[in-house]
Design a protein around this motif. Structure first.
Motif, PDB file in Angstrom:
ATOM      1  N   LEU A   1       0.820  -1.204   0.000  1.00  0.00           N
ATOM      2  CA  LEU A   1       0.000   0.000   0.000  1.00  0.00           C
ATOM      3  C   LEU A   1       0.858   1.259   0.000  1.00  0.00           C
ATOM      4  CD1 LEU A   1      -2.941   0.941   0.008  1.00  0.00           C
ATOM      5  CD2 LEU A   1      -2.862   0.920   2.494  1.00  0.00           C
ATOM      6  N   SER A   2       2.016   1.204   0.646  1.00  0.00           N
ATOM      7  CA  SER A   2       2.921   2.356   0.635  1.00  0.00           C
ATOM      8  C   SER A   2       3.399   2.684  -0.773  1.00  0.00           C
ATOM      9  CB  SER A   2       4.127   2.102   1.537  1.00  0.00           C
ATOM     10  OG  SER A   2       3.722   1.975   2.861  1.00  0.00           O
ATOM     11  N   LEU A   3       3.570   1.667  -1.594  1.00  0.00           N
ATOM     12  CA  LEU A   3       3.999   1.904  -2.973  1.00  0.00           C
ATOM     13  C   LEU A   3       2.909   2.546  -3.825  1.00  0.00           C
ATOM     14  CD1 LEU A   3       5.886  -1.448  -3.648  1.00  0.00           C
ATOM     15  CD2 LEU A   3       6.870   0.789  -3.163  1.00  0.00           C
ATOM     16  N   LEU A   4       1.653   2.337  -3.481  1.00  0.00           N
ATOM     17  CA  LEU A   4       0.549   2.858  -4.273  1.00  0.00           C
ATOM     18  C   LEU A   4       0.039   4.212  -3.798  1.00  0.00           C
ATOM     19  CD1 LEU A   4      -1.470  -0.444  -4.735  1.00  0.00           C
ATOM     20  CD2 LEU A   4      -0.037   0.698  -6.410  1.00  0.00           C
ATOM     21  N   LEU A   5       0.386   4.613  -2.586  1.00  0.00           N
ATOM     22  CA  LEU A   5      -0.069   5.898  -2.078  1.00  0.00           C
ATOM     23  C   LEU A   5       0.729   7.024  -2.723  1.00  0.00           C
ATOM     24  CD1 LEU A   5      -0.502   5.095   1.704  1.00  0.00           C
ATOM     25  CD2 LEU A   5      -2.294   5.447   0.017  1.00  0.00           C
ATOM     26  N   PRO A   6       0.141   8.226  -2.768  1.00  0.00           N
ATOM     27  CA  PRO A   6       0.869   9.348  -3.364  1.00  0.00           C
ATOM     28  C   PRO A   6       2.053   9.792  -2.510  1.00  0.00           C
ATOM     29  CG  PRO A   6      -1.238  10.069  -2.482  1.00  0.00           C
ATOM     30  CD  PRO A   6      -1.216   8.584  -2.376  1.00  0.00           C
ATOM     31  N   LYS A   7       3.060  10.378  -3.177  1.00  0.00           N
ATOM     32  CA  LYS A   7       4.233  10.852  -2.457  1.00  0.00           C
ATOM     33  C   LYS A   7       3.930  12.127  -1.662  1.00  0.00           C
ATOM     34  CE  LYS A   7       7.621   8.928  -5.578  1.00  0.00           C
ATOM     35  NZ  LYS A   7       8.702   9.193  -6.508  1.00  0.00           N
ATOM     36  N   SER A   8       3.124  12.982  -2.229  1.00  0.00           N
ATOM     37  CA  SER A   8       2.739  14.217  -1.546  1.00  0.00           C
ATOM     38  C   SER A   8       1.361  14.622  -2.024  1.00  0.00           C
ATOM     39  CB  SER A   8       3.745  15.336  -1.821  1.00  0.00           C
ATOM     40  OG  SER A   8       3.746  15.637  -3.206  1.00  0.00           O
ATOM     41  N   LYS A   9       0.744  15.536  -1.274  1.00  0.00           N
ATOM     42  CA  LYS A   9      -0.607  15.961  -1.652  1.00  0.00           C
ATOM     43  C   LYS A   9      -0.561  16.993  -2.692  1.00  0.00           C
ATOM     44  CE  LYS A   9      -3.148  14.639   2.318  1.00  0.00           C
ATOM     45  NZ  LYS A   9      -4.212  14.931   3.187  1.00  0.00           N
TER      46      LYS A   9
END
Length: 134
Positions: free
Chosen positions: A126-134
């Protein structure tokens, strides 16, 4: 896709990949020996066997990450909330499905071990699929 929601990739891909991996493992572990009707029935058995214990918590984890606004570098928070969600989900399911207490220590150790493995998987993938920043 990224213009609508940066979490859309995590909400769609994470449960889908979890279901595919779980179905393959269930097909290999159970399907070849016990399903005499053919490969389709074995694959369908693997799908249903892994949907409730693996895919539903993956969907819940993805939505919690979206609602809380977690980013890729929040891996400690992801690990904590995914373990809590999976542990509570599996514990409730264990009480509903198998209410007898004959092998309580075995079931508790299975829930703790399975929750730990699933939480680590959730944290990494899931960490790989979440965005790096908003």
């Amino acid at each position: 896709m990224s213009t609508q929601s940066p979490y859309l990739k995590a909400i769609i891909i994470f449960p889908l990949v979890t279901q595919i991996i779980g179905s393959i493992i269930a097909y290999v572990a159970f399907g070849m020996d016990y399903c005499k009707e053919g490969n389709f029935d074995a694959a369908l058995f693997g799908f249903f066997l892994t949907f409730w214990p693996l895919t539903v918590p993956a969907i819940i984890n993805a939505y919690v990450a979206k609602c809380r606004g977690y980013l890729r570098h929040h891996w400690k928070r992801i690990l904590l909330f995914s373990f809590i969600i999976i542990f509570c989900y599996w514990s409730i399911g264990n009480v509903v499905i198998a209410p007898n207490t004959k092998y309580l220590t075995d079931r508790i150790s299975f829930i703790l071990g399975g929750s730990s493995i699933m939480a680590i998987y959730t944290t990494i993938f899931l960490s790989l699929l979440l965005p790096k920043s908003k």
